[in-house]
Design a protein around this motif. Structure first.
Motif, PDB file in Angstrom:
ATOM      1  N   VAL A  57       0.833  -1.203   0.000  1.00  0.00           N
ATOM      2  CA  VAL A  57       0.000   0.000   0.000  1.00  0.00           C
ATOM      3  C   VAL A  57       0.870   1.257   0.000  1.00  0.00           C
ATOM      4  O   VAL A  57       0.633   2.194  -0.777  1.00  0.00           O
ATOM      5  CB  VAL A  57      -0.959  -0.009   1.220  1.00  0.00           C
ATOM      6  CG1 VAL A  57      -1.665   1.341   1.352  1.00  0.00           C
ATOM      7  CG2 VAL A  57      -1.974  -1.139   1.095  1.00  0.00           C
ATOM      8  N   GLU A  60       3.084   1.661  -3.371  1.00  0.00           N
ATOM      9  CA  GLU A  60       2.248   2.061  -4.503  1.00  0.00           C
ATOM     10  C   GLU A  60       1.779   3.508  -4.341  1.00  0.00           C
ATOM     11  O   GLU A  60       1.833   4.304  -5.282  1.00  0.00           O
ATOM     12  CB  GLU A  60       1.039   1.138  -4.631  1.00  0.00           C
ATOM     13  CG  GLU A  60       0.142   1.480  -5.803  1.00  0.00           C
ATOM     14  CD  GLU A  60      -1.130   0.659  -5.804  1.00  0.00           C
ATOM     15  OE1 GLU A  60      -1.382  -0.038  -6.791  1.00  0.00           O
ATOM     16  OE2 GLU A  60      -1.856   0.703  -4.780  1.00  0.00           O
ATOM     17  N   HIS A  61       1.336   3.862  -3.137  1.00  0.00           N
ATOM     18  CA  HIS A  61       0.784   5.202  -2.921  1.00  0.00           C
ATOM     19  C   HIS A  61       1.836   6.288  -3.110  1.00  0.00           C
ATOM     20  O   HIS A  61       1.572   7.308  -3.755  1.00  0.00           O
ATOM     21  CB  HIS A  61       0.196   5.315  -1.516  1.00  0.00           C
ATOM     22  CG  HIS A  61      -0.286   6.698  -1.193  1.00  0.00           C
ATOM     23  ND1 HIS A  61      -1.478   7.200  -1.675  1.00  0.00           N
ATOM     24  CD2 HIS A  61       0.281   7.700  -0.470  1.00  0.00           C
ATOM     25  CE1 HIS A  61      -1.624   8.443  -1.257  1.00  0.00           C
ATOM     26  NE2 HIS A  61      -0.568   8.769  -0.521  1.00  0.00           N
ATOM     27  N   TYR A  62       3.023   6.074  -2.569  1.00  0.00           N
ATOM     28  CA  TYR A  62       4.060   7.102  -2.636  1.00  0.00           C
ATOM     29  C   TYR A  62       4.925   6.999  -3.899  1.00  0.00           C
ATOM     30  O   TYR A  62       5.848   7.786  -4.079  1.00  0.00           O
ATOM     31  CB  TYR A  62       4.953   7.037  -1.401  1.00  0.00           C
ATOM     32  CG  TYR A  62       4.276   7.509  -0.135  1.00  0.00           C
ATOM     33  CD1 TYR A  62       4.092   8.858   0.131  1.00  0.00           C
ATOM     34  CD2 TYR A  62       3.804   6.592   0.797  1.00  0.00           C
ATOM     35  CE1 TYR A  62       3.463   9.287   1.297  1.00  0.00           C
ATOM     36  CE2 TYR A  62       3.169   7.005   1.961  1.00  0.00           C
ATOM     37  CZ  TYR A  62       3.009   8.357   2.205  1.00  0.00           C
ATOM     38  OH  TYR A  62       2.378   8.775   3.358  1.00  0.00           O
ATOM     39  N   THR A 116       3.356   6.043   8.047  1.00  0.00           N
ATOM     40  CA  THR A 116       1.962   5.851   7.631  1.00  0.00           C
ATOM     41  C   THR A 116       1.229   4.939   8.603  1.00  0.00           C
ATOM     42  O   THR A 116       0.065   5.197   8.960  1.00  0.00           O
ATOM     43  CB  THR A 116       1.905   5.277   6.212  1.00  0.00           C
ATOM     44  OG1 THR A 116       2.622   6.142   5.315  1.00  0.00           O
ATOM     45  CG2 THR A 116       0.462   5.161   5.732  1.00  0.00           C
ATOM     46  N   ALA A 146      -2.642   8.598   2.167  1.00  0.00           N
ATOM     47  CA  ALA A 146      -2.097   7.263   2.405  1.00  0.00           C
ATOM     48  C   ALA A 146      -2.872   6.549   3.512  1.00  0.00           C
ATOM     49  O   ALA A 146      -3.158   5.349   3.419  1.00  0.00           O
ATOM     50  CB  ALA A 146      -0.620   7.349   2.760  1.00  0.00           C
ATOM     51  N   ARG A 149      -6.155   5.370   2.096  1.00  0.00           N
ATOM     52  CA  ARG A 149      -5.964   4.177   1.271  1.00  0.00           C
ATOM     53  C   ARG A 149      -5.739   2.953   2.156  1.00  0.00           C
ATOM     54  O   ARG A 149      -6.303   1.880   1.912  1.00  0.00           O
ATOM     55  CB  ARG A 149      -4.776   4.390   0.333  1.00  0.00           C
ATOM     56  CG  ARG A 149      -4.363   3.159  -0.473  1.00  0.00           C
ATOM     57  CD  ARG A 149      -5.450   2.714  -1.417  1.00  0.00           C
ATOM     58  NE  ARG A 149      -4.986   1.623  -2.258  1.00  0.00           N
ATOM     59  CZ  ARG A 149      -5.792   0.739  -2.845  1.00  0.00           C
ATOM     60  NH1 ARG A 149      -7.108   0.831  -2.682  1.00  0.00           N
ATOM     61  NH2 ARG A 149      -5.305  -0.221  -3.599  1.00  0.00           N
TER      62      ARG A 149
END
Length: 201
Positions: A57, A60-62, A116, A146, A149
């Motif tokens: 997670v 992919e997000h950052y 996160t 983040a 998500r």
């Protein structure tokens, strides 16, 4: 964004997280670059957010190109291994090269996971990551997104029955062809500013 001078590696890489039971989960990779990788029981099972799923997670997000999952997408090995008959010298050399190129991204990934997770845990009444040291600064909006998500994926994981799975396709925009990159290009990229996070000196 892809590295300067390199084209995105446009092939499918699918990552599947399977909830085996109340203590174990399995991770499988299906990719077109590199030998097939043997699925593995992963560390850090959790009812809400297993360790390897958190890394997915966050990376992919950052947009972390050569963290755990980007290295696998690029044809490396990292935490996974192919069958012994497929683990030839060519694959071993590629894995070593990609790991060397991704050293900074791996460090950044670990720090962003801690930051996160700490922020997300505050939304669910946990404190496991609150006291861990963090040497990275994250923009507030990026961290908020983040956490959102992670909350969505956590809910999906929590609701899975035993034997159920979550599958993700690694973004092609974050995947590169290692044959078109070199160490100097990676080092020059590492010095560029990042708009959503940066390591503290």
């Amino acid at each position: 964004m892809p590295w300067p001078g390199s084209a995105p590696y446009r092939q499918q890489v699918q990552v599947t997280f399977t909830k085996v039971d109340g203590k174990r989960y399995r991770v499988a990779i299906r990719r077109e670059r590199g030998p097939a990788l043997v699925p593995r029981l992963a560390p850090g099972y959790d009812d809400l957010m297993p360790h390897d799923l958190a890394h997915y997670v966050v990376e992919e997000h950052y947009g972390i190109e050569l963290g755990v999952w980007g290295q696998l997408a690029a044809g490396g090995g990292g935490i996974f291994a192919p069958a012994p008959e497929d683990d030839d010298l060519r694959h071993q050399r590629r894995t070593q090269r990609i790991a060397a190129l991704g050293r900074d991204d791996m460090r950044r990934s670990e720090q962003l996971v801690v930051a996160t997770m700490a922020a997300w845990e505050r939304t669910v009444g946990r404190s496991r990551h609150q006291d861990l040291p963090v040497s990275i600064e994250v923009e507030r909006d990026a961290l908020r997104a983040a956490v959102h998500r992670m909350s969505v994926v956590s809910g999906q994981w929590r609701d899975l029955p035993y034997g159920g799975a979550l599958s993700f396709t690694w973004p092609s925009s974050l995947t590169f062809d290692p044959a078109r990159s070199h160490r100097g290009r990676r080092e020059s990229r590492a010095t560029r500013g990042r708009h959503r996070s940066r390591m503290r000196p």
